[in-house]
Design a protein around this motif. Structure first.
Motif, PDB file in Angstrom:
ATOM      1  N   ALA A 199      -4.685   8.923  -0.746  1.00 31.12           N
ATOM      2  CA  ALA A 199      -4.526   9.130  -2.184  1.00 31.12           C
ATOM      3  C   ALA A 199      -4.188  10.563  -2.556  1.00 31.12           C
ATOM      4  O   ALA A 199      -3.385  10.808  -3.465  1.00 31.12           O
ATOM      5  N   ARG A 226       0.829  -1.195   0.000  1.00 31.73           N
ATOM      6  CA  ARG A 226       0.000   0.000   0.000  1.00 31.73           C
ATOM      7  C   ARG A 226       0.869   1.252   0.000  1.00 31.73           C
ATOM      8  O   ARG A 226       2.043   1.198   0.372  1.00 31.73           O
ATOM      9  N   HIS A 270      -4.937  -0.210  -6.792  1.00 31.39           N
ATOM     10  CA  HIS A 270      -5.603   1.074  -7.008  1.00 31.39           C
ATOM     11  C   HIS A 270      -4.672   2.043  -7.728  1.00 31.39           C
ATOM     12  O   HIS A 270      -5.113   2.810  -8.597  1.00 31.39           O
ATOM     13  N   GLU A 304     -10.586   2.210   1.905  1.00 35.43           N
ATOM     14  CA  GLU A 304      -9.155   2.138   2.198  1.00 35.43           C
ATOM     15  C   GLU A 304      -8.592   3.527   2.439  1.00 35.43           C
ATOM     16  O   GLU A 304      -8.689   4.395   1.578  1.00 35.43           O
ATOM     17  N   ARG A 355      -9.739   8.753  -4.240  1.00 37.84           N
ATOM     18  CA  ARG A 355      -9.705   7.895  -3.061  1.00 37.84           C
ATOM     19  C   ARG A 355     -10.189   6.492  -3.409  1.00 37.84           C
ATOM     20  O   ARG A 355     -10.987   6.310  -4.329  1.00 37.84           O
ATOM     21  N   GLN A 356      -9.720   5.524  -2.668  1.00 36.88           N
ATOM     22  CA  GLN A 356     -10.153   4.146  -2.844  1.00 36.88           C
ATOM     23  C   GLN A 356     -11.200   3.822  -1.794  1.00 36.88           C
ATOM     24  O   GLN A 356     -10.971   4.007  -0.589  1.00 36.88           O
ATOM     25  N   PRO A 408      -4.227   3.671  -0.200  1.00 37.57           N
ATOM     26  CA  PRO A 408      -4.542   2.897  -1.404  1.00 37.57           C
ATOM     27  C   PRO A 408      -3.641   1.684  -1.610  1.00 37.57           C
ATOM     28  O   PRO A 408      -2.447   1.704  -1.292  1.00 37.57           O
ATOM     29  N   THR A 409      -4.217   0.643  -2.179  1.00 38.72           N
ATOM     30  CA  THR A 409      -3.468  -0.566  -2.524  1.00 38.72           C
ATOM     31  C   THR A 409      -2.696  -0.346  -3.820  1.00 38.72           C
ATOM     32  O   THR A 409      -2.979   0.588  -4.583  1.00 38.72           O
ATOM     33  N   ASP A 419      -4.694   1.164 -11.366  1.00 40.91           N
ATOM     34  CA  ASP A 419      -5.918   1.673 -12.007  1.00 40.91           C
ATOM     35  C   ASP A 419      -5.802   3.167 -12.287  1.00 40.91           C
ATOM     36  O   ASP A 419      -6.236   3.658 -13.343  1.00 40.91           O
ATOM     37  N   TYR A 420      -5.218   3.886 -11.352  1.00 42.24           N
ATOM     38  CA  TYR A 420      -5.038   5.340 -11.499  1.00 42.24           C
ATOM     39  C   TYR A 420      -4.092   5.652 -12.662  1.00 42.24           C
ATOM     40  O   TYR A 420      -4.378   6.521 -13.504  1.00 42.24           O
TER      41      TYR A 420
END
Length: 349
Positions: free
Chosen positions: A56, A51, A79, A72, A68-69, A75-76, A82-83
């Motif tokens: 975020a 993480r 995530h 969480e 933001r996730q 963020p992992t 994905d960003y």
């Protein structure tokens, strides 16, 4: 298809995307060549529990902050991937993948970027390949004799495969502390460090580090990130401390077929050694331009190479800019790099 442009960016991770953002804003013709088949850079290859150290909003690339996730606070790695993928699409960055750059050579008043799919011609090259593909393992006596399993941080996914085994975790940084914390719950784990581990205060996380790095990047006085320690006390590491396992032994003298040999001659049997011993800059493709690339001893002024002033290096560590290997630091150094290139192009005849 290969062609000619103002700037070729080598690497499509966080540093390469930040460079692409500023290159597009500056109106410079450019391409980003990424060896990976999918977006996300090194974040795609982190272990399952990895993480960020902060929420975020403290880890933005330029132009668009990380959302933001849900559920969480920190963020992992998934995530972050994905960003980065969404960031590419948002700014329509010209990323070509998978394209591995074999080498960059001088070609008169330009640089030739040779790939498996052909050669690009560029006035400037920004190298942003990071370090993940060059894991470092110390060459200790007997390492080749060890009959057990050896792996590096890059090979680690989760602790479950080590259940019930005798595991040595080697390294004094965040990855070693976090992996030790996980593995020690289900295995007999020994932590080994070259020097005593330096833990940050419990109330220091990425938010504090962000503030310290920001002040330093602006030329401010006071402590640096390294002054605070080496290991962030994330929840898993604090738990390991509370369980009494967050203590280390000094580095062993060598390895044997069945384990390791300590400096006093005593031997310890183990099944697995996990090397959390860091990385070296991935600069193989720059060998024709940089005499000291094998040792990572690359002379720079800012991010510009001293040996080849048409070459810039982003995100390899503090020597390429304060916190340049972080998401937010990548943006800062990319901004200055592209501004320098744009200024030189305007002044060119």
């Amino acid at each position: 298809m290969p062609g000619s442009c103002d700037v070729v960016v080598v690497g499509g991770g966080q540093g390469g995307l930040a460079a692409g953002y500023y290159l597009r804003r500056a109106g410079l013709d450019h391409v980003i060549l990424d060896a990976q088949p999918q977006p996300g850079g090194a974040w795609r290859h982190g272990w399952e529990s990895l993480r960020l150290f902060s929420p975020a909003e403290y880890s933005p690339l330029p132009g668009w902050g990380m959302p933001r996730q849900a559920g969480e606070e920190f963020p992992t790695a998934g995530h972050v991937v994905d960003y980065l993928e969404a960031y590419e699409r948002r700014y329509d960055l010209p990323v070509h993948r998978p394209v591995r750059v074999r080498e960059v050579r001088r070609a008169g008043d330009r640089l030739a970027v040779q790939t498996g799919a052909g050669t690009w011609s560029a006035r400037y090259v920004i190298s942003a390949t990071g370090t993940w593909e060059r894991p470092y393992v110390p060459d200790l006596p007997g390492r080749e004799e060890f009959a057990g399993r050896q792996l590096h941080t890059v090979d680690y996914a989760s602790p479950e495969e080590f259940r019930g085994q005798r595991v040595l975790v080697v390294g004094g940084g965040n990855s070693a502390a976090q992996i030790l914390a996980e593995v020690s719950r289900i295995a007999e784990a020994t932590w080994v460090t070259l020097r005593p581990a330096r833990f940050m205060p419990d109330d220091v996380d990425g938010r504090v580090l962000f503030g310290v790095a920001t002040r330093k990047a602006a030329g401010g006085a006071g402590e640096s990130v390294s002054d605070l320690g080496d290991i962030v006390m994330v929840p898993g590491v604090r738990d390991a401390r509370d369980r009494g396992v967050l203590h280390s032994r000094s580095m062993f003298a060598g390895m044997t077929e069945r384990g390791v040999r300590w400096a006093d001659g005593a031997e310890q049997t183990c099944d697995v050694v996990i090397w959390c011993t860091g990385f070296r800059p991935n600069l193989t493709h720059l060998a024709p331009l940089l005499p000291g690339w094998r040792q990572g001893e690359v002379a720079v002024e800012g991010t510009r190479s001293v040996d080849e002033d048409r070459l810039y290096l982003l995100g390899y560590g503090d020597w390429t800019g304060a916190a340049s290997a972080t998401l937010v630091g990548a943006g800062r150094t990319a901004k200055a790099t592209v501004a320098d290139i744009a200024s030189r192009l305007r002044e060119a005849p």
